[in-house]
Design an enzyme around this catalytic site. Structure first.
Site, PDB file in Angstrom:
ATOM      1  N   ALA A 129      67.123  28.373  74.297  1.00  9.40           N
ATOM      2  CA  ALA A 129      67.632  29.344  75.268  1.00  9.40           C
ATOM      3  C   ALA A 129      69.126  29.577  75.083  1.00  9.40           C
ATOM      4  O   ALA A 129      69.739  30.352  75.807  1.00  9.40           O
ATOM      5  CB  ALA A 129      67.357  28.848  76.685  1.00  9.40           C
ATOM      6  N   GLY A 130      69.727  28.881  74.120  1.00 14.48           N
ATOM      7  CA  GLY A 130      71.160  29.036  73.909  1.00 14.48           C
ATOM      8  C   GLY A 130      71.982  28.219  74.896  1.00 14.48           C
ATOM      9  O   GLY A 130      73.125  28.548  75.186  1.00 14.48           O
ATOM     10  N   SER A 132      72.376  24.869  74.473  1.00 16.44           N
ATOM     11  CA  SER A 132      72.809  23.684  73.724  1.00 16.44           C
ATOM     12  C   SER A 132      72.009  22.419  73.966  1.00 16.44           C
ATOM     13  O   SER A 132      72.560  21.342  74.181  1.00 16.44           O
ATOM     14  CB  SER A 132      74.286  23.384  74.002  1.00 16.44           C
ATOM     15  OG  SER A 132      75.050  24.443  73.552  1.00 16.44           O
ATOM     16  N   GLU A 166      75.059  18.656  62.561  1.00 17.25           N
ATOM     17  CA  GLU A 166      74.433  19.998  62.470  1.00 17.25           C
ATOM     18  C   GLU A 166      74.791  20.649  61.131  1.00 17.25           C
ATOM     19  O   GLU A 166      73.931  21.203  60.451  1.00 17.25           O
ATOM     20  CB  GLU A 166      74.943  20.912  63.587  1.00 17.25           C
ATOM     21  CG  GLU A 166      74.583  20.462  64.958  1.00 17.25           C
ATOM     22  CD  GLU A 166      73.505  21.331  65.612  1.00 17.25           C
ATOM     23  OE1 GLU A 166      72.934  22.207  64.945  1.00 17.25           O
ATOM     24  OE2 GLU A 166      73.257  21.090  66.810  1.00 17.25           O
ATOM     25  N   ASP A 178      79.904  23.496  71.537  1.00 13.23           N
ATOM     26  CA  ASP A 178      78.801  22.918  72.317  1.00 13.23           C
ATOM     27  C   ASP A 178      78.941  21.405  72.450  1.00 13.23           C
ATOM     28  O   ASP A 178      78.763  20.833  73.526  1.00 13.23           O
ATOM     29  CB  ASP A 178      77.456  23.245  71.656  1.00 13.23           C
ATOM     30  CG  ASP A 178      77.279  24.733  71.431  1.00 13.23           C
ATOM     31  OD1 ASP A 178      78.043  25.513  72.016  1.00 13.23           O
ATOM     32  OD2 ASP A 178      76.367  25.117  70.672  1.00 13.23           O
TER      33      ASP A 178
HETATM   34  C1  GLA Z   1      76.156  28.583  69.130  1.00 12.39           C
HETATM   35  C2  GLA Z   1      76.984  27.598  68.308  1.00 12.39           C
HETATM   36  C3  GLA Z   1      78.411  27.493  68.851  1.00 12.39           C
HETATM   37  C4  GLA Z   1      79.035  28.865  69.051  1.00 12.39           C
HETATM   38  C5  GLA Z   1      78.083  29.797  69.801  1.00 12.39           C
HETATM   39  C6  GLA Z   1      78.607  31.204  69.873  1.00 12.39           C
HETATM   40  O1  GLA Z   1      75.977  28.060  70.414  1.00 12.39           O
HETATM   41  O2  GLA Z   1      76.385  26.327  68.300  1.00 12.39           O
HETATM   42  O3  GLA Z   1      79.188  26.679  67.994  1.00 12.39           O
HETATM   43  O4  GLA Z   1      79.424  29.412  67.824  1.00 12.39           O
HETATM   44  O5  GLA Z   1      76.801  29.840  69.194  1.00 12.39           O
HETATM   45  O6  GLA Z   1      79.761  31.243  70.621  1.00 12.39           O
END
Ligand code: GLA
Length: 386
Positions: A129-130, A132, A166, A178
């Site tokens: 879902a973005g 983290s 990562e 993140d």
């Molecule tokens: C992902 C990456 C982060 C960042 C965002 C965009 O979450 O893991 O490091 O680049 O995209 O802001």
């Protein structure tokens, strides 16, 4: 509406005992994050303004006297993996275990004197879902080993190791935002992070403001490849200027060079340069509780991610539209994180939460045929915050 499902630590401790037939020695926890503004700036050495949230990953752990790592993933039907610390290869089957493997490789590189461990993992950060979930997983593992083996690891060290896991092991060229916010977030605060200096300052989120995250529930596709492409495009423009990163370029310089830069690359760079400016301005606006300015900055950020960086989806645009109509200048809404699906974040007066939720639940399915998920969040402490 989904509030945080409280994970019961006692229940996990019992599960650990049932699984390993001995008591756990510690529980570690690290939160996921939401980014209020400053997306795709971290890997350009720029600025971000995220907050750690009340969703995260628990690791229940006990030391071993050998080099074996045993892991049970409660949320994956108790799927288990075992591996030797010294034979730490990429796992094509239980791909989730690569976050642990990668982090441990980095921890050994860091010089940590560690042995094996029995681990039990459970988390409630929505996957894909973005928000983290992977950074929260990495940082929770690092926190557990730091505790088990009494290591001297700071929040910044942990963030660097999580990101390196990562980049070097999992294969995602992400920046450091993140992991850093998961490690060093602060309750009721957002964090302005300078991704070059790795210095940070906290900004209080007013107590009458709510953080609402809405998951578009659009499956994120091509995330890693598109993400890595964007990163390369940014580096190309920095190279063109002979600079280390887009952080070092001003809008006037970029404008002056426009005729010499490919149109797509120009747009990518314009997003990053303007997003850095907006993020710094947003910090001031938040500190001054200046919601009309924050509102405008979040709207501009979304538009820039849509038109210049091209990482939004029609569904994210629709959600931002619905939320902005309700919030007006009393707060803001934008996509958050990497994009290509995932979530939007809105900061709004608590008084508007009900109205905004109703609008999202009524209008989003009508316009897209998809049911959204709403998470009401609070800003929380990071795993390594003192
Ligand atoms: C992902 C990456 C982060 C960042 C965002 C965009 O979450 O893991 O490091 O680049 O995209 O802001």
């Amino acid at each position: 509406m989904l509030d945080n499902i409280t994970l019961d630590n006692n229940m996990l401790l019992e599960l650990f005992k049932d699984t390993y037939h001995r008591d756990a020695q510690l529980s570690a926890y690290a939160p996921g994050r939401v980014n209020l503004i400053g997306d795709h700036t971290d890997y350009n050495d720029g600025f971000v303004l995220p907050a750690a949230i009340n969703f995260g990953t628990h690791v229940i752990a006990a030391k071993r006297n050998d080099r074996i790592i045993n892991v049970v993933a409660v949320d994956l039907d108790n799927e288990s993996v075992s591996f030797d610390l010294d034979d730490n290869r990429f796992d094509d089957k239980a791909t989730w275990s690569n976050y642990i493997r990668g982090v441990l490789v980095e921890l050994v590189k860091f010089g940590a004197d560690i042995q094996g461990a029995d681990l039990l993992i459970s988390g409630n950060v929505p996957q894909g879902a973005g928000l983290s979930s992977s950074a929260s997983f990495e940082v929770a593992i690092l926190k557990s080993f730091t505790g088990l083996y009494q290591l001297c690891v700071t929040g910044v060290d942990a963030a660097k190791m999580g990101q390196a896991a990562e980049n070097n092991f999992v294969g995602c060229q992400c920046g450091i935002m993140d992991q850093l916010i998961s490690a060093l977030g602060k309750k009721s605060h957002a964090m302005l992070l300078d991704c070059r200096a790795l210095s940070y300052q906290y900004a209080h989120i007013p107590s009458d403001m709510a953080i609402m995250i809405v998951n578009s529930n659009v499956k994120r596709t091509l995330v890693d490849s598109e993400y890595n492409t964007r990163r390369k495009q940014c580096e190309q423009v920095a190279d063109f200027f002979g600079k280390a990163a887009l952080r070092d370029i001003e809008m006037t310089q970029l404008k002056a060079a426009k005729p010499k830069i490919d149109e797509t690359l120009y747009k990518r760079a314009r997003h990053v340069v303007t997003e850095n400016e907006r993020t710094l301005q947003a910090l001031t606006a938040l500190n001054e509780h200046n919601m009309p300015v924050l509102s405008r900055l979040m709207a501009e950020s979304h538009l820039s991610l849509k038109e210049d960086f091209e990482v939004t989806t029609p569904e994210l645009d629709i959600l931002v539209g619905i939320l902005s109509d309700i919030i007006g200048q009393q707060g803001g809404a934008r996509m958050t994180g990497g994009g290509f699906g995932g979530c939007v974040v809105a900061l709004m007066p608590t008084l508007l939460v009900e109205k905004a939720s109703e609008a999202v639940l009524a209008q989003y399915p009508t316009q897209t045929g998809i049911k959204p998920t709403i998470y009401l969040c609070t800003a929380e402490q990071g795993a390594f915050t003192e």
